[in-house]
Design a protein around this motif. Structure first.
Motif, mmCIF file in Angstrom:
data_model
loop_
_atom_site.group_PDB
_atom_site.id
_atom_site.type_symbol
_atom_site.label_atom_id
_atom_site.label_comp_id
_atom_site.label_asym_id
_atom_site.label_seq_id
_atom_site.Cartn_x
_atom_site.Cartn_y
_atom_site.Cartn_z
ATOM 1 N N ALA A 38 20.948 15.402 -6.299
ATOM 2 C CA ALA A 38 19.851 14.689 -7.035
ATOM 3 C C ALA A 38 18.914 14.141 -6.196
ATOM 4 C CB ALA A 38 20.598 13.575 -7.974
ATOM 5 N N LEU A 39 19.495 13.498 -5.148
ATOM 6 C CA LEU A 39 18.744 12.785 -4.010
ATOM 7 C C LEU A 39 17.849 13.662 -3.475
ATOM 8 C CD1 LEU A 39 21.013 10.048 -2.858
ATOM 9 C CD2 LEU A 39 19.104 9.744 -4.559
ATOM 10 N N ALA A 40 18.578 15.033 -3.020
ATOM 11 C CA ALA A 40 17.636 15.966 -2.221
ATOM 12 C C ALA A 40 16.650 16.391 -3.402
ATOM 13 C CB ALA A 40 18.556 16.872 -2.004
ATOM 14 N N ARG A 41 16.747 16.408 -4.678
ATOM 15 C CA ARG A 41 15.619 16.911 -5.519
ATOM 16 C C ARG A 41 14.441 15.837 -5.438
ATOM 17 N NH1 ARG A 41 20.121 18.414 -8.373
ATOM 18 N NH2 ARG A 41 20.072 16.714 -9.911
ATOM 19 N N MET B 250 5.705 6.920 -8.888
ATOM 20 C CA MET B 250 6.427 7.736 -9.868
ATOM 21 C C MET B 250 7.625 7.435 -10.150
ATOM 22 S SD MET B 250 6.152 11.452 -7.911
ATOM 23 C CE MET B 250 7.558 11.865 -7.248
ATOM 24 N N GLY B 251 8.193 7.730 -11.121
ATOM 25 C CA GLY B 251 9.691 7.586 -11.491
ATOM 26 C C GLY B 251 10.284 8.830 -11.645
ATOM 27 N N LEU B 252 11.514 9.162 -11.116
ATOM 28 C CA LEU B 252 12.354 10.222 -11.140
ATOM 29 C C LEU B 252 13.649 10.055 -11.689
ATOM 30 C CD1 LEU B 252 11.061 12.048 -7.715
ATOM 31 C CD2 LEU B 252 10.383 12.613 -10.299
ATOM 32 N N VAL B 253 14.230 10.652 -12.569
ATOM 33 C CA VAL B 253 15.474 10.284 -13.048
ATOM 34 C C VAL B 253 16.555 11.106 -11.896
ATOM 35 C CG1 VAL B 253 17.362 10.704 -14.837
ATOM 36 C CG2 VAL B 253 14.971 10.333 -15.442
ATOM 37 N N ALA B 254 17.372 10.069 -11.462
ATOM 38 C CA ALA B 254 18.284 10.737 -10.427
ATOM 39 C C ALA B 254 19.484 9.696 -10.353
ATOM 40 C CB ALA B 254 17.672 10.792 -9.086
ATOM 41 N N GLY C 288 0.953 -1.167 0.066
ATOM 42 C CA GLY C 288 0.173 0.205 0.055
ATOM 43 C C GLY C 288 0.818 1.183 -0.105
ATOM 44 N N ALA C 289 2.050 1.256 0.022
ATOM 45 C CA ALA C 289 2.914 2.379 -0.153
ATOM 46 C C ALA C 289 3.007 3.217 -1.556
ATOM 47 C CB ALA C 289 4.533 2.059 0.057
ATOM 48 N N ASN C 290 2.889 4.465 -1.392
ATOM 49 C CA ASN C 290 3.124 5.201 -2.735
ATOM 50 C C ASN C 290 4.616 5.155 -2.820
ATOM 51 O OD1 ASN C 290 0.453 6.346 -2.683
ATOM 52 N ND2 ASN C 290 1.003 7.515 -0.948
ATOM 53 N N VAL C 291 5.034 4.600 -3.952
ATOM 54 C CA VAL C 291 6.401 4.290 -4.408
ATOM 55 C C VAL C 291 7.030 5.486 -5.474
ATOM 56 C CG1 VAL C 291 8.092 2.656 -5.261
ATOM 57 C CG2 VAL C 291 5.985 1.766 -4.212
ATOM 58 N N ILE C 292 8.147 5.660 -5.066
ATOM 59 C CA ILE C 292 9.100 6.856 -5.882
ATOM 60 C C ILE C 292 10.047 5.808 -6.443
ATOM 61 C CG2 ILE C 292 10.314 8.744 -5.700
ATOM 62 C CD1 ILE C 292 8.389 9.299 -3.353
ATOM 63 N N LEU C 293 10.259 5.617 -7.601
ATOM 64 C CA LEU C 293 11.441 5.123 -8.163
ATOM 65 C C LEU C 293 12.272 6.000 -8.756
ATOM 66 C CD1 LEU C 293 9.102 2.557 -10.289
ATOM 67 C CD2 LEU C 293 10.189 2.069 -8.070
ATOM 68 N N THR C 294 13.600 5.650 -8.428
ATOM 69 C CA THR C 294 14.745 6.380 -9.190
ATOM 70 C C THR C 294 15.855 5.548 -9.989
ATOM 71 O OG1 THR C 294 16.369 6.494 -7.504
ATOM 72 C CG2 THR C 294 14.404 8.399 -7.272
ATOM 73 N N ALA C 295 16.274 6.053 -10.884
ATOM 74 C CA ALA C 295 17.154 5.413 -11.918
ATOM 75 C C ALA C 295 17.659 6.645 -12.778
ATOM 76 C CB ALA C 295 16.608 4.100 -12.373
ATOM 77 N N GLY C 296 18.639 6.114 -13.465
ATOM 78 C CA GLY C 296 19.096 7.015 -14.747
ATOM 79 C C GLY C 296 18.464 6.913 -16.019
ATOM 80 N N CYS C 297 17.611 6.145 -16.235
ATOM 81 C CA CYS C 297 16.801 6.130 -17.583
ATOM 82 C C CYS C 297 15.314 6.361 -17.493
ATOM 83 C CB CYS C 297 16.923 4.538 -18.118
ATOM 84 S SG CYS C 297 16.307 4.211 -19.698
#
Length: 84
Positions: A63-66, A52-56, A24-33
């Protein structure tokens, strides 16, 4: 619950993100692509979860702070994170 995961488009990072999403978590994915992030976020959303996905670059503190700034803007908080 809000959960942020780095390197979250494959292997252990993705597995952790999927488990949190199933719980049930809202997930934030990060990667370079961006394309892979969009695909993985769509897969999680198709199962009824929020993602949601964020490039970082996980080696870049700015980048992690963003990522956290965006997560807080969208979800209001971040309750846990894994930086792999």
């Amino acid at each position: 619950m809000i959960s942020a995961r780095t390197r979250a488009v494959k292997d252990i990072g993705l597995a952790i993100a999927e488990l949190f999403a199933e719980e049930g978590a809202n997930v934030i994915l990060t990667a370079g692509c961006k394309d892979l992030l969009d695909d993985k976020a769509a897969e999680i959303k198709a199962k009824g979860s929020t993602a949601m996905g964020l490039v970082a670059d996980s080696s870049d503190p700015e980048a992690l702070a963003r990522v956290f700034e965006e997560a807080i803007k969208v979800y209001g908080q971040v309750e846990n994170g894994a930086f792999l």
